[in-house]
Design an enzyme around this catalytic site. Structure first.
Site, short mmCIF file in Angstrom:
data_model
loop_
_atom_site.label_atom_id
_atom_site.label_comp_id
_atom_site.label_asym_id
_atom_site.label_seq_id
_atom_site.Cartn_x
_atom_site.Cartn_y
_atom_site.Cartn_z
N GLU A 184 6.35 -1.38 -7.85
CA GLU A 184 6.42 0.24 -8.07
C GLU A 184 7.63 0.79 -8.65
O GLU A 184 7.81 1.58 -9.36
CB GLU A 184 5.80 0.95 -6.92
CG GLU A 184 4.31 0.76 -6.54
CD GLU A 184 4.12 -0.55 -5.75
OE1 GLU A 184 2.77 -0.64 -5.73
OE2 GLU A 184 5.05 -1.27 -5.48
N HIS A 212 -0.96 2.66 5.43
CA HIS A 212 -1.89 2.94 4.52
C HIS A 212 -2.65 4.44 4.78
O HIS A 212 -3.76 4.58 4.08
CB HIS A 212 -2.73 2.11 4.27
CG HIS A 212 -2.33 0.80 3.62
ND1 HIS A 212 -3.27 -0.25 3.00
CD2 HIS A 212 -1.06 0.33 3.45
CE1 HIS A 212 -2.24 -1.34 2.53
NE2 HIS A 212 -0.95 -0.90 2.65
#
Length: 325
Positions: free
Chosen positions: A60, A129
């Protein structure tokens, strides 16, 4: 009008804008060959080819940096994070470069880019998450933050975000990609920074955004059976925030409940509470109530997760509290 899924609305918005402007491209993990982790880019590789729909490594920080550099050179990248939990790996590029480059270059480098993907919880995915970072990004001058709650809004807002010359954080939900809604066939956009009154009411204002607003609708239906009329405002854009829409509603109902799927400390709800007490204190007939997740990491246990998340019962209790019922 036709009925389509949230993921299809996202795909249509990106595809329509990419047909309109060849400087736009999509980049992220599994966006090409796999049609997107949530099938939000289905068919785009076939239409636009591998130079404009690009599969990236699990890196990322790297591809967020590529997006920043390409925006400085005239491209308009769309970056998909598989979830915004993973954006933390690339947050240096978002906060320190994307958000600041236009100012630091004295306007020489507009930063037209969209960082998009799902936010907040999506069932039993564990603490790392299940996080909502809308308030993190909204705290940063230079970023715009959009969190739609339905397919119609998502398409119109995403098209506006792609056309914007500033970096936009566009936050979706894994649990909304299958939601269906009527969406027009033709071209339309929704301006950023404009809230929407989803339900007119007279007794209390409920402000929310994203998928958790569904709990407000459930609560409003229950409260209507008791003769309590709720006005529900969907922020749609967290930054810039439509303070005027909130204040206008509060001046009518004199009561405010804010519903947010995020931790309470320094939340979006906290910002709304401060602004309303500063600018409409004399209109309030009760203290503002905010409803958030519990102030802990998200639990994995389904029974604990149910308690951790805000729900319609919480909204009903908060509304009755501001009404002194």
């Amino acid at each position: 009008m036709r009925t389509i899924q949230f993921r299809e609305a996202i795909c249509e918005a990106m595809s329509e804008e990419m047909r309109r402007d060849e400087s736009i491209y999509l980049m992220g993990e599994e966006v090409a060959e796999y049609n997107g982790a949530y099938k939000a880019s289905k068919g785009m590789l076939d239409e636009f080819g591998p130079k404009r729909v690009i599969d990236t490594p699990i890196a990322e920080l790297g591809f967020a940096g590529i997006a920043v550099g390409s925006a400085m050179n005239g491209c308009r990248p769309i970056v998909e994070f598989m979830t915004f939990n993973f954006s933390l790996v690339g947050i240096d590029q978002i906060i320190n470069n994307a958000a600041k480059m236009r100012q630091m270059s004295a306007g020489q480098f507009p930063m037209p880019m969209v960082f998009r993907g799902p936010t907040a919880s999506a069932g039993q995915l564990g603490a790392t998450h299940s996080q909502a970072f809308e308030n993190w990004f909204a705290n940063t001058p230079g970023l715009k933050v959009v969190v739609p709650s339905n397919a119609y809004d998502a398409k119109g807002l995403l098209k506006s975000a792609i056309r914007d010359n500033d970096p936009v954080i566009f936050m979706e939900s894994e649990q909304m990609y299958g939601d269906k809604m009527e969406v027009p066939d033709g071209e339309y956009t929704i301006p950023l920074g404009v809230a929407d009154i989803k339900r007119e009411g007279a007794d209390v204002t409920i402000v929310s955004f994203g998928k958790i607003i569904k709990e407000a609708f459930i609560a409003a239906d229950e409260l209507a059976k008791e003769g309590i009329s709720c006005e529900i405002i969907d922020l749609r854009t967290v930054r810039p925030m439509d303070y005027d829409a909130i204040l206008k509603s509060v001046k009518k109902t004199n009561r405010l409940v804010v519903l947010e799927e995020a931790w309470p400390f320094a939340s979006v709800a906290s910002e709304i509470t401060y602004m309303v007490q500063e600018r409409a204190f004399d209109y309030l007939d009760a203290p503002i109530q905010r409803i958030t997740t519990a102030d802990t990491p998200a639990p994995y246990s389904p029974s604990l997760l149910k308690e951790w998340l805000p729900n319609s019962n919480d909204v009903v209790k908060a509304v009755k509290k501001v009404l002194y019922k």
